[in-house]
Design a protein around this motif. Structure first.
Motif, PDB file in Angstrom:
ATOM      1  N   UNK A 102     -35.180  26.073 -73.542  1.00 12.91           N
ATOM      2  CA  UNK A 102     -36.254  26.754 -74.272  1.00 12.91           C
ATOM      3  C   UNK A 102     -36.892  27.842 -73.421  1.00 12.91           C
ATOM      4  N   UNK A 103     -37.097  27.535 -72.149  1.00  9.82           N
ATOM      5  CA  UNK A 103     -37.692  28.522 -71.243  1.00  9.82           C
ATOM      6  C   UNK A 103     -36.807  29.759 -71.122  1.00  9.82           C
ATOM      7  N   UNK A 104     -35.496  29.555 -71.050  1.00 11.26           N
ATOM      8  CA  UNK A 104     -34.572  30.683 -70.969  1.00 11.26           C
ATOM      9  C   UNK A 104     -34.649  31.545 -72.232  1.00 11.26           C
ATOM     10  N   UNK A 105     -34.735  30.905 -73.402  1.00 12.48           N
ATOM     11  CA  UNK A 105     -34.842  31.654 -74.660  1.00 12.48           C
ATOM     12  C   UNK A 105     -36.077  32.534 -74.680  1.00 12.48           C
ATOM     13  N   UNK A 106     -37.212  31.994 -74.262  1.00 13.63           N
ATOM     14  CA  UNK A 106     -38.462  32.751 -74.352  1.00 13.63           C
ATOM     15  C   UNK A 106     -38.549  33.836 -73.278  1.00 13.63           C
ATOM     16  N   UNK A 107     -37.929  33.608 -72.142  1.00 10.18           N
ATOM     17  CA  UNK A 107     -37.861  34.668 -71.130  1.00 10.18           C
ATOM     18  C   UNK A 107     -37.010  35.829 -71.646  1.00 10.18           C
ATOM     19  N   UNK A 108     -35.907  35.509 -72.340  1.00  8.63           N
ATOM     20  CA  UNK A 108     -35.086  36.567 -72.930  1.00  8.63           C
ATOM     21  C   UNK A 108     -35.865  37.355 -73.977  1.00  8.63           C
ATOM     22  N   UNK A 109     -36.684  36.672 -74.772  1.00 12.92           N
ATOM     23  CA  UNK A 109     -37.505  37.369 -75.763  1.00 12.92           C
ATOM     24  C   UNK A 109     -38.488  38.321 -75.075  1.00 12.92           C
TER      25      UNK A 109
END
Length: 301
Positions: free
Chosen positions: A99-106
């Motif tokens: 989840x953290x990786x997804x939001x950093x990409x956003x």
């Protein structure tokens, strides 16, 4: 992050982004203009002219991604430790790290949008689209591994979400070569609506069921109704897209009745030009007609 709030807020953002995209594309279709340059700032030099040049979509991505990143980090007691202190060490919180990786990409995708529209001398649409495509490629990989230890209702929900993400990834990939195609932009807006609404629905099914009773993983009726609900989302979002286009057309007719439906210089649809093959066929056909007329004249004489 695997809670009701963790599904509701990202879904609400994606659904809102889909509504925004649908509005922009509908307006561009009505006035026959390019959706990439439709919201250009007015060319005045007033005090507030600089505000119109800000990429509000990119800022929204940055703010939303940053807030969700902080939420993921601070929702755990031991602050997202990567490894435990045992021997041999083992990885902790694999889903939270995804989840953290997804939001950093956003957040990074929002930074690229702001840089392209406000910092570079000329806007680079290919850079914006390429970053968005890369984000969804990574998102698809994370979602595929996200369902490794899930079964039943949760697995069916994530399979349908993966289907939407895969289709959206294909559409965004094609848009790298045709970024101004209205059909693809409409499909993109529809898939963003689907992704957002289904993510919110997943939060209600998994953590806040309307009946107050949890869904049963061993009940085939519950699993079948998950797919039925997904089909209802398809129909509702399609009607929502149609309603946005109708309201945009009504607003344009009421507020801009004298505006002619003419595309700008950057519109994706131009008058077709005659190709060289078609010209050659015309020349051959004309020469044949001339020869036939000459033969007729000789035979008559």
């Amino acid at each position: 992050m695997g809670k009701f709030i963790g599904h509701l807020y990202p879904g609400l953002y994606l659904f809102s982004y889909g509504l925004y995209q649908a509005t922009v594309v509908s307006k561009a279709m009505i006035v026959n203009d390019s959706p990439l340059y439709l919201s250009r700032p007015p060319r005045n030099k007033g005090r507030w002219a600089g505000l119109w040049r800000i990429s509000y979509g990119g800022l929204l991505k940055m703010v939303t991604g940053s807030i969700l990143t902080v939420y993921v980090v601070f929702c755990l007691d031991d602050m997202m430790m990567l490894l435990d202190k045992k021997y041999p060490p083992r990885f902790l919180y694999p889903k939270e790290w995804q989840h953290l990786t997804m939001f950093i990409l956003l957040t990074l995708n929002g930074c690229v949008d702001v840089m392209s529209r406000n910092l570079l001398p000329q806007r680079c649409v290919l850079l914006e689209k390429g970053t968005l495509v890369l984000t969804f490629y990574v998102l698809l990989l994370l979602l595929v591994s996200h369902v490794q230890d899930t079964t039943g209702i949760e697995l069916q929900i994530h399979y349908l979400l993966i289907l939407v993400v895969f289709l959206l990834m294909l559409v965004l990939t094609i848009e790298l070569w045709t970024p101004d195609t209205f059909q693809l932009l409409l499909i993109e807006a529809f898939l963003f609506l689907m992704m957002g609404s289904w993510l919110m629905q997943a939060g209600f099914i998994l953590y806040r069921p309307v009946t107050g009773y949890p869904w049963q993983d061993d009940d085939i009726s519950d699993i079948m109704f998950v797919t039925t609900f997904f089909c209802w989302h398809v129909m509702i979002n399609a009607l929502c897209l149609l309603g946005i286009y109708g309201l945009s057309a009504l607003w344009h007719r009421c507020h801009c009745p004298s505006l002619k439906l003419m595309g700008s210089k950057e519109a994706p649809y131009h008058k077709g030009t005659v190709g060289p093959l078609y010209k050659l066929l015309q020349e051959v056909e004309q020469s044949e007609k001339d020869e036939q007329a000459l033969l007729l004249s000789k035979s008559s004489s």
